[in-house]
Design a protein around this motif. Structure first.
Motif, short mmCIF file in Angstrom:
data_model
loop_
_atom_site.label_atom_id
_atom_site.label_comp_id
_atom_site.label_asym_id
_atom_site.label_seq_id
_atom_site.Cartn_x
_atom_site.Cartn_y
_atom_site.Cartn_z
N ARG A 1 16.83 -12.99 -15.27
CA ARG A 1 18.10 -13.07 -14.56
C ARG A 1 17.98 -14.18 -13.53
O ARG A 1 16.89 -14.64 -13.25
CB ARG A 1 18.49 -11.72 -13.96
CG ARG A 1 17.55 -11.16 -12.96
CD ARG A 1 18.07 -9.80 -12.43
NE ARG A 1 17.18 -8.71 -12.77
CZ ARG A 1 17.35 -7.83 -13.73
NH1 ARG A 1 18.40 -7.88 -14.50
NH2 ARG A 1 16.49 -6.87 -13.96
N PRO A 2 19.11 -14.60 -12.95
CA PRO A 2 19.04 -15.69 -11.96
C PRO A 2 18.06 -15.34 -10.84
O PRO A 2 17.95 -14.19 -10.42
CB PRO A 2 20.48 -15.77 -11.42
CG PRO A 2 21.32 -15.22 -12.53
CD PRO A 2 20.49 -14.17 -13.20
N LEU A 3 17.35 -16.35 -10.37
CA LEU A 3 16.29 -16.17 -9.40
C LEU A 3 16.77 -15.50 -8.12
O LEU A 3 16.10 -14.59 -7.61
CB LEU A 3 15.65 -17.52 -9.07
CG LEU A 3 14.36 -17.50 -8.27
CD1 LEU A 3 13.29 -16.69 -8.99
CD2 LEU A 3 13.88 -18.93 -8.06
N ASP A 4 17.93 -15.88 -7.61
CA ASP A 4 18.43 -15.27 -6.38
C ASP A 4 18.75 -13.79 -6.58
O ASP A 4 18.47 -12.95 -5.71
CB ASP A 4 19.63 -16.03 -5.81
CG ASP A 4 20.80 -16.11 -6.78
OD1 ASP A 4 20.58 -16.00 -8.01
OD2 ASP A 4 21.94 -16.29 -6.32
N VAL A 5 19.25 -13.42 -7.74
CA VAL A 5 19.53 -12.02 -8.05
C VAL A 5 18.22 -11.25 -8.18
O VAL A 5 18.08 -10.14 -7.66
CB VAL A 5 20.38 -11.90 -9.34
CG1 VAL A 5 20.52 -10.45 -9.78
CG2 VAL A 5 21.74 -12.54 -9.15
N HIS A 6 17.26 -11.86 -8.86
CA HIS A 6 15.93 -11.24 -9.03
C HIS A 6 15.31 -10.93 -7.67
O HIS A 6 14.85 -9.82 -7.42
CB HIS A 6 15.04 -12.18 -9.85
CG HIS A 6 13.62 -11.77 -9.92
ND1 HIS A 6 13.17 -10.74 -10.71
CD2 HIS A 6 12.53 -12.25 -9.29
CE1 HIS A 6 11.87 -10.60 -10.56
NE2 HIS A 6 11.46 -11.52 -9.70
N HIS A 7 15.32 -11.91 -6.76
CA HIS A 7 14.73 -11.71 -5.43
C HIS A 7 15.51 -10.67 -4.63
O HIS A 7 14.92 -9.85 -3.93
CB HIS A 7 14.67 -13.02 -4.65
CG HIS A 7 13.58 -13.93 -5.12
ND1 HIS A 7 12.29 -13.52 -5.32
CD2 HIS A 7 13.60 -15.25 -5.43
CE1 HIS A 7 11.55 -14.54 -5.73
NE2 HIS A 7 12.32 -15.60 -5.81
N ALA A 8 16.84 -10.69 -4.73
CA ALA A 8 17.65 -9.72 -3.98
C ALA A 8 17.37 -8.30 -4.46
O ALA A 8 17.25 -7.38 -3.64
CB ALA A 8 19.14 -10.05 -4.14
N LEU A 9 17.24 -8.12 -5.76
CA LEU A 9 16.94 -6.78 -6.29
C LEU A 9 15.56 -6.31 -5.84
O LEU A 9 15.39 -5.16 -5.42
CB LEU A 9 17.02 -6.79 -7.82
CG LEU A 9 18.43 -6.82 -8.40
CD1 LEU A 9 18.38 -7.13 -9.89
CD2 LEU A 9 19.13 -5.50 -8.16
N ARG A 10 14.57 -7.18 -5.93
CA ARG A 10 13.22 -6.81 -5.50
C ARG A 10 13.19 -6.46 -4.02
O ARG A 10 12.59 -5.48 -3.61
CB ARG A 10 12.23 -7.96 -5.77
CG ARG A 10 11.84 -8.07 -7.22
CD ARG A 10 10.83 -9.17 -7.51
NE ARG A 10 9.75 -9.19 -6.56
CZ ARG A 10 9.41 -10.27 -5.86
NH1 ARG A 10 10.06 -11.40 -6.01
NH2 ARG A 10 8.40 -10.24 -5.03
N ARG A 11 13.85 -7.29 -3.22
CA ARG A 11 13.88 -7.06 -1.78
C ARG A 11 14.55 -5.72 -1.45
O ARG A 11 14.06 -4.94 -0.64
CB ARG A 11 14.62 -8.22 -1.11
CG ARG A 11 14.35 -8.38 0.35
CD ARG A 11 14.92 -9.66 0.98
NE ARG A 11 15.85 -10.45 0.20
CZ ARG A 11 15.53 -11.57 -0.47
NH1 ARG A 11 14.32 -12.04 -0.46
NH2 ARG A 11 16.44 -12.23 -1.14
N SER A 12 15.66 -5.43 -2.11
CA SER A 12 16.39 -4.19 -1.87
C SER A 12 15.55 -2.97 -2.27
O SER A 12 15.48 -1.99 -1.52
CB SER A 12 17.70 -4.21 -2.66
OG SER A 12 18.39 -3.00 -2.50
N LEU A 13 14.92 -3.03 -3.42
CA LEU A 13 14.09 -1.91 -3.85
C LEU A 13 12.91 -1.71 -2.91
O LEU A 13 12.57 -0.58 -2.55
CB LEU A 13 13.58 -2.15 -5.28
CG LEU A 13 14.62 -1.98 -6.39
CD1 LEU A 13 14.10 -2.57 -7.70
CD2 LEU A 13 14.97 -0.51 -6.57
N LEU A 14 12.30 -2.80 -2.50
CA LEU A 14 11.15 -2.70 -1.60
C LEU A 14 11.56 -2.14 -0.25
O LEU A 14 10.88 -1.28 0.31
CB LEU A 14 10.49 -4.07 -1.42
CG LEU A 14 9.27 -4.09 -0.51
CD1 LEU A 14 8.18 -3.18 -1.05
CD2 LEU A 14 8.76 -5.50 -0.36
#
Length: 169
Positions: free
Chosen positions: A22-35
Motif C-alpha cells: 500500500r502507499p508508504l504514507d498509509v503504511h506508516h500511518a497504520l503502523r504508527r496507529s497500531l503501535l
C-alpha cells in the motif's frame, strides 16, 4: 486485555510485513496507529505499575533491549540517539553505554547500521531505486543518502543494486 494485546501485536506485525503493498504514507500511518494503541494499553495496564516497581533500576542490558525494540519500530523516522534516549526516558550517555556494552558500538552507529541494513534490503531484493529508499529511510536529500551509503559500503546505491542483481538473478 491479553487477547486484545496479542491481536493488536499480530496486526502490527502483519502491517510491518506489508511494506510495499500500500502507499508508504498509509503504511506508516497504520503502523504508527497500531503501535500507539498497543503502547497506551500496555502503559496503562494494572500489571505495568507493579512490574516497574519491583524491578528497581533497569540495567544496561534492559536499556539496550528496549532500544533495539524501539529502533526496529522507528528507524525510518528517528535518526538521532537523543530521539531514542527521550523515547526510552534515559540520557544519551546511558543509551550509548548500553549499546557499547552490548555491541562495542555507540547508539548512533547502531542506528546507522539498522538504516543501512534496510537500505541494502530495499536496493537489493526489493529492487527499489535510490531516491525511493532515501525518502523511505527519512533522508531529506537523495544525495545525503548516497553519501551515507557510499561511506559505509564503498559503493553507490546504484552500483550496489546493479551488483546485487548480477549476483542474484
Amino acid at each position: 486485555d491479553t487477547a486484545w494485546l496479542r491481536q493488536t501485536a499480530l496486526q502490527l506485525l502483519d502491517e510491518h510485513r506489508a511494506l510495499g503493498r500500500r502507499p508508504l504514507d498509509v503504511h506508516h500511518a497504520l503502523r504508527r496507529s497500531l503501535l500507539e494503541s498497543l503502547l497506551l494499553r500496555l502503559a496503562n495496564s494494572p500489571d505495568a505499575a507493579s512490574t516497574g516497581a519491583s524491578t528497581g533500576g533497569t540495567g544496561r542490558k534492559d536499556t539496550y533491549a528496549r532500544f533495539t525494540d524501539a529502533l526496529e519500530l522507528h528507524f525510518r523516522e528517528l535518526h538521532q540517539a537523543a530521539d531514542y534516549a527521550e523515547l526510552l526516558g534515559c540520557s544519551v550517555r546511558t543509551l550509548s553505554r548500553a549499546a557499547r556494552d552490548a555491541t562495542g558500538k555507540g547508539a548512533r552507529e547502531v542506528i546507522d547500521e539498522r538504516r543501512l541494513l534496510e537500505a541494502r534490503r530495499l536496493l537489493g531484493a526489493a529492487q527499489w531505486d535510490a531516491r525511493t529508499v532515501a525518502v523511505h529511510l527519512g533522508f531529506t536529500d537523495p544525495a545525503n543518502f548516497g553519501r551515507f551509503f557510499r561511506d559505509r559500503t564503498g559503493l553507490t546505491p546504484a552500483a550496489f543494486a546493479a551488483r546485487d542483481t548480477t549476483t542474484h538473478p
